[in-house]
Design an enzyme around this catalytic site. Structure first.
Site, mmCIF file in Angstrom:
data_model
loop_
_atom_site.group_PDB
_atom_site.id
_atom_site.type_symbol
_atom_site.label_atom_id
_atom_site.label_comp_id
_atom_site.label_asym_id
_atom_site.label_seq_id
_atom_site.Cartn_x
_atom_site.Cartn_y
_atom_site.Cartn_z
ATOM 1 N N CYS A 167 -20.208 10.459 -53.570
ATOM 2 C CA CYS A 167 -19.654 11.513 -54.367
ATOM 3 C C CYS A 167 -18.457 11.076 -55.237
ATOM 4 O O CYS A 167 -17.999 11.694 -56.051
ATOM 5 C CB CYS A 167 -19.070 12.840 -53.461
ATOM 6 S SG CYS A 167 -20.597 13.567 -52.598
ATOM 7 N N HIS A 307 -10.944 16.804 -55.594
ATOM 8 C CA HIS A 307 -12.253 16.917 -55.001
ATOM 9 C C HIS A 307 -12.638 18.304 -54.522
ATOM 10 O O HIS A 307 -13.557 18.905 -54.818
ATOM 11 C CB HIS A 307 -12.287 15.808 -54.013
ATOM 12 C CG HIS A 307 -13.765 15.295 -53.385
ATOM 13 N ND1 HIS A 307 -14.756 14.866 -54.292
ATOM 14 C CD2 HIS A 307 -14.280 15.849 -52.388
ATOM 15 C CE1 HIS A 307 -15.973 15.225 -53.632
ATOM 16 N NE2 HIS A 307 -15.561 15.286 -52.496
ATOM 17 N N GLU A 318 -7.158 16.189 -48.502
ATOM 18 C CA GLU A 318 -6.647 15.958 -49.862
ATOM 19 C C GLU A 318 -5.335 16.410 -49.992
ATOM 20 O O GLU A 318 -4.660 16.222 -50.710
ATOM 21 C CB GLU A 318 -8.009 16.424 -50.709
ATOM 22 C CG GLU A 318 -7.633 16.125 -52.306
ATOM 23 C CD GLU A 318 -8.589 16.461 -53.041
ATOM 24 O OE1 GLU A 318 -8.652 16.027 -54.310
ATOM 25 O OE2 GLU A 318 -9.604 17.272 -52.672
ATOM 26 N N LYS A 336 -15.323 22.886 -58.419
ATOM 27 C CA LYS A 336 -16.697 22.960 -57.639
ATOM 28 C C LYS A 336 -16.581 24.417 -57.068
ATOM 29 O O LYS A 336 -17.784 25.170 -56.702
ATOM 30 C CB LYS A 336 -16.451 22.224 -56.390
ATOM 31 C CG LYS A 336 -16.645 20.765 -56.622
ATOM 32 C CD LYS A 336 -16.770 19.853 -55.371
ATOM 33 C CE LYS A 336 -16.919 18.422 -55.700
ATOM 34 N NZ LYS A 336 -15.700 17.743 -56.251
ATOM 35 N N HIS A 341 -21.109 21.580 -55.378
ATOM 36 C CA HIS A 341 -20.886 19.950 -55.535
ATOM 37 C C HIS A 341 -21.957 19.290 -55.758
ATOM 38 O O HIS A 341 -23.074 19.256 -55.047
ATOM 39 C CB HIS A 341 -20.510 19.699 -53.959
ATOM 40 C CG HIS A 341 -19.950 18.519 -53.694
ATOM 41 N ND1 HIS A 341 -20.032 17.537 -54.703
ATOM 42 C CD2 HIS A 341 -19.419 17.868 -52.753
ATOM 43 C CE1 HIS A 341 -19.603 16.073 -54.094
ATOM 44 N NE2 HIS A 341 -19.074 16.464 -53.046
ATOM 45 N N PHE A 400 -18.928 10.346 -48.961
ATOM 46 C CA PHE A 400 -19.533 9.597 -47.818
ATOM 47 C C PHE A 400 -19.249 8.247 -47.554
ATOM 48 O O PHE A 400 -19.276 7.567 -48.519
ATOM 49 C CB PHE A 400 -20.917 10.141 -47.558
ATOM 50 C CG PHE A 400 -21.271 11.694 -47.174
ATOM 51 C CD1 PHE A 400 -20.272 12.474 -46.876
ATOM 52 C CD2 PHE A 400 -22.429 12.118 -47.217
ATOM 53 C CE1 PHE A 400 -20.620 13.829 -46.517
ATOM 54 C CE2 PHE A 400 -22.687 13.549 -46.996
ATOM 55 C CZ PHE A 400 -21.760 14.220 -46.645
#
Length: 412
Positions: A167, A307, A318, A336, A341, A400
């Site tokens: 991502c 994010h 985060e 998002k 996402h 990931f």
């Protein structure tokens, strides 16, 4: 060794293109993102799965936007990328019919590449036999063909590659493109990311690993970054493309400079295959490197496009990292909540939205944020878009494998 500010030619953003669940095109996507209207909805193609909703691009018919003679040899991911690239190139005032293709590069990010093509062809193999497999499967599915196909369509013969940092792939591509320009390897780079992961196998896998929200009775409320009641992400499709040039070249041809790519930082958690390091140590390191390469301090940052994936672990990690680095000064959002996402495309789309925040002095709200997690003590914009003077902005992307990428984008 501590990071130092980038030296050498300044890199400008001269064109934007976006195809997202919020709409086809930059203007349509931006309008819905600023309105904070979620796009997640029940998806007939996911019927029968435990999670049957997604953020799919509305009314997207490839033949309405692309030459039908090319469509049959493109995975949907490539189709989305080309539509966004065409918009970005036109926005930059460039014409592939007359540009010097040897000086035009393409760097795109993706996580899954042509996974939809592989899934479709595997189904044919199982149910119809090997003689029904498309002879094009190995020129449609591999991740490199995302950039390779665009080079063919656009007549771009410069550096051509795909970044695959999950991502974080989009910002990785944008930063790589900026370095190509700074090294004088090309004069124009088409950079960004694309993803089309809405397939039964992809969603079944994401469900099995516990990544997806399970709000099947209320999908529009499912993606809720930084909210106390978040329970997972909503997967989406989309593409975000930026045209990058050296600022001096853009000025020389009379182009509009929309923003500058000012800095970049990257790191790896080295912790877990899918979960972030809960200490946020290495995401923080990437952030501080990005600020240092941009030559700015945390106090200079006006806005962070986070994010903000709506997953329990990512958002708290985060959020606490943002507090340590910035305190409570910058206005934080996660787009998002509207777009979902889009995996390897998410960071590129969010880079485009960050440019638009800089240009318009407007920070989109975080959709569905009703009760901010008390452990996330930062200024998250919710409810309505916020007018603000934005000179320096940061966009975060974490993926990931512990992939961390942070871009600093500044006003023109």
């Amino acid at each position: 060794m501590a990071a130092t500010a980038w030296t050498g030619p300044e890199v400008a953003v001269t064109g934007l293109g976006v195809v997202s669940a919020a709409g086809i095109g930059v203007a349509t996507s931006w309008e819905r993102v600023c309105a904070g209207l979620p796009t997640a909805a029940t998806d007939p193609e996911l019927a029968g799965l435990p999670v049957d909703f997604s953020c799919r691009i509305p009314d997207f018919e490839p033949q309405d936007h692309l030459d039908p003679r090319s469509l049959w040899r493109m995975d949907r991911t490539t189709q989305l990328a080309l539509v966004a690239a065409n918009e970005a190139i036109a926005d930059a005032g460039l014409d592939p019919a007359v540009w010097d293709g040897a000086r035009v590069g393409i760097v795109l990010g993706t996580s899954n590449g042509g996974g939809g093509t592989l899934e479709r062809e595997h189904t044919r193999l199982v149910h119809e036999g090997p003689e029904w497999i498309s002879p094009l499967v190995w020129v449609m599915a591999p991740v490199n063909m995302l950039a390779g196909s665009l080079a063919i369509e656009l007549g771009a013969h410069g550096p051509n590659l795909v970044t695959a940092t999950a991502c974080a792939s989009g910002p990785t591509a944008i930063a790589t493109a900026a370095q190509f320009l700074r090294a004088d390897m090309c004069d124009v780079v088409i950079a960004g990311g694309a993803e089309a992961p809405i397939t039964p196998m992809a969603f079944a896998g994401l469900y099995q690993m516990g990544a997806l929200s399970q709000r099947t009775t209320a999908p529009a409320q499912a993606c809720r970054p930084f909210d106390s009641d978040r329970d997972g992400m909503v997967a989406a499709e989309g593409a975000g493309i930026l045209v990058l040039e050296r600022s001096a070249d853009a000025r020389a041809r009379g182009a509009r400079i929309r923003a500058r790519i000012a800095g970049y930082g990257a790191s790896a958690d080295g912790y877990h295959l899918s979960a972030p390091d809960p200490t946020g140590t290495h995401a923080e390191a990437a952030t501080r490197i990005a600020l240092a390469t941009a030559g700015v301090s945390p106090g200079d940052v006006d806005h962070v496009n986070a994010h903000g994936s709506s997953t329990p672990l990512n958002d708290i990690t985060e959020g606490q990292m943002l507090r340590r680095v910035y305190g409570d000064r910058p206005a934080v959002t996660s787009t998002k909540g509207v777009t979902g996402h889009a995996l390897g495309a998410a960071g590129a789309m969010e880079a485009a939205f960050t440019v638009l925040s800089l240009e318009n002095g407007l920070i989109p709200p975080t959709a569905n944020l009703e009760c901010q997690d008390p452990e996330i003590d930062v200024d998250v914009v919710a409810g309505d878009a916020r007018k603000a003077h934005v000179d320096v902005a940061v966009t975060n992307s974490f993926g990931f494998g512990g992939q961390n990428a942070v871009l600093v984008i500044s006003a023109a």
